[in-house]
Design an enzyme around this catalytic site. Sequence first.
Site, PDB file in Angstrom:
ATOM      1  N   LYS A 186       0.832  -1.204   0.000  1.00  0.00           N
ATOM      2  CA  LYS A 186       0.000   0.000   0.000  1.00  0.00           C
ATOM      3  C   LYS A 186       0.876   1.268   0.000  1.00  0.00           C
ATOM      4  O   LYS A 186       2.099   1.179   0.049  1.00  0.00           O
ATOM      5  CB  LYS A 186      -0.951  -0.029   1.205  1.00  0.00           C
ATOM      6  CG  LYS A 186      -1.908  -1.239   1.189  1.00  0.00           C
ATOM      7  CD  LYS A 186      -2.807  -1.206  -0.021  1.00  0.00           C
ATOM      8  CE  LYS A 186      -3.989  -2.160   0.055  1.00  0.00           C
ATOM      9  NZ  LYS A 186      -3.660  -3.586   0.173  1.00  0.00           N
TER      10      LYS A 186
HETATM   11  C1  LIG Z   1      -9.516  -2.943  -1.112  1.00  0.00           C
HETATM   12  C2  LIG Z   1      -8.956  -3.615   0.098  1.00  0.00           C
HETATM   13  N1  LIG Z   1      -9.720  -3.743   1.190  1.00  0.00           N
HETATM   14  C3  LIG Z   1      -9.264  -4.343   2.305  1.00  0.00           C
HETATM   15  C4  LIG Z   1      -7.996  -4.860   2.373  1.00  0.00           C
HETATM   16  C5  LIG Z   1      -7.541  -5.551   3.620  1.00  0.00           C
HETATM   17  O1  LIG Z   1      -6.401  -4.939   4.148  1.00  0.00           O
HETATM   18  P1  LIG Z   1      -5.442  -5.700   5.178  1.00  0.00           P
HETATM   19  O2  LIG Z   1      -4.543  -6.583   4.382  1.00  0.00           O
HETATM   20  O3  LIG Z   1      -4.687  -4.585   5.867  1.00  0.00           O
HETATM   21  O4  LIG Z   1      -6.296  -6.462   6.123  1.00  0.00           O
HETATM   22  C6  LIG Z   1      -7.152  -4.746   1.269  1.00  0.00           C
HETATM   23  C7  LIG Z   1      -5.782  -5.289   1.309  1.00  0.00           C
HETATM   24  O5  LIG Z   1      -5.291  -5.938   0.440  1.00  0.00           O
HETATM   25  C8  LIG Z   1      -7.650  -4.125   0.101  1.00  0.00           C
HETATM   26  O6  LIG Z   1      -6.877  -4.004  -1.000  1.00  0.00           O
END
Ligand SMILES: Cc1ncc(COP(=O)(O)O)c(C=O)c1O
Length: 396
Positions: A186
């Site tokens: 990210k």
């Molecule tokens: C659009 C979206 N929502 C939610 C998430 C979940 O994030 P995390 O990996 O920090 O739990 C991601 C991560 O890949 C994502 O790209």
Amino acid sequence: MITYGKQWIDAEDIEAVSEVLKSDFLTCGPQVDAFEQEFAAPVGAKHAVAVNNATAALHLAMLVAEIGKGDRLVTSPNTFVSSANCAAFVDATPDFCDIDPETYNLCPKALAANWQADTKAVVAVAYAGQSPDMPAIAQIARSHGAVVIEDGCHGIGGGFTVDGKDYKIGGHPWADITTFSFHPVKTITTGEGGILVTDNDEYARRARLLRSHGITRVTEDFTGLGGDSATLQEQGGWYYEMQSLGYNYRITDLQCALGRSQLKKLPGFIDRRRAIVAQYNAAFADLPWLQTPQILQSENVAHISWHLYTVQIDFKALGLSRSEAMQRLREQGVGSQVLYIPVHLQPYYRNQFGYGVGKCPNAETYYEQTLSLPLFPKMTDGDVDTVIRSVNKLAP
Ligand SMILES: Cc1ncc(COP(=O)(O)O)c(C=O)c1O
């Protein structure tokens, strides 16, 4: 190998984390509050609650908005599974609405046309960093009394323009809660990590409580241990009460120190991402078999923080399957990724909810042609040239 996404960690980041290792607090300490404040301020959000990942933030969003059994949540199929899974975590029904074929984001017209009476939440994902039409989505959702959760995991530092006014993702009136992820691919990273931002005081209070087991140490909130509560309720710094079922979704001070250090570099990271996107767009503009990313409104171009650079490729015209094209790129040292497999077609969603092919045709067509190319600030100009050359070489 030039991967599709990668963190930027420098000496300042390492120093920030090392300082915490030498300090009294590895978790639940001052770095967490400081990170929350420093994240919320530029976004323009009243509250920020940092957690161990964005999936946890989405789960907390469900809990504080009281989404549960009997409720439906609608999101885009073109997202990571968490945007929908959060509904299943609380026994609500995750559902999907088709995407706009140009922006690859949840389509407000399809949302309105397919609205069901039990829909209580919409998760609007800013795919690749580009926001969907938030005012239109909010208007539809709120007219039915549903809550709007903005999944801004791809959109850290980004925003959009409405009627000539600029808004930040997480800092506008068309979402009740916004979540962001700090996974290494990210825009900034804390290793793993996430944050929930909201202007709603009660949502923020509940999210803080549920982040740490539903335990409170605030004297005014104590309700006692039952029986003669006057005698069973104790006072003093050691006493706590668990008032609802919470989780351990805490983030550490180590992670928040890294996050604070990364935040200082965020404007530079975004500038570099935009510059690479501009180079790619110019280089690929005339390829008849490749569609560069399309933008909802031209005034939004300057605001997108670009988590992903995703193109649509006519693999048939190339005479290659997608896997063959990816292999050819890999042979040139170029990684690529498929983001996303439509979530409603995942076996869990087909088996548990009966969804299948044909439910979201635009997302399914998009999936057949999608490919995300490398995009991260540490890419050198040479890396960008390598990607451009390698993509051009796919031509029949
Ligand atoms: C659009 C979206 N929502 C939610 C998430 C979940 O994030 P995390 O990996 O920090 O739990 C991601 C991560 O890949 C994502 O790209």
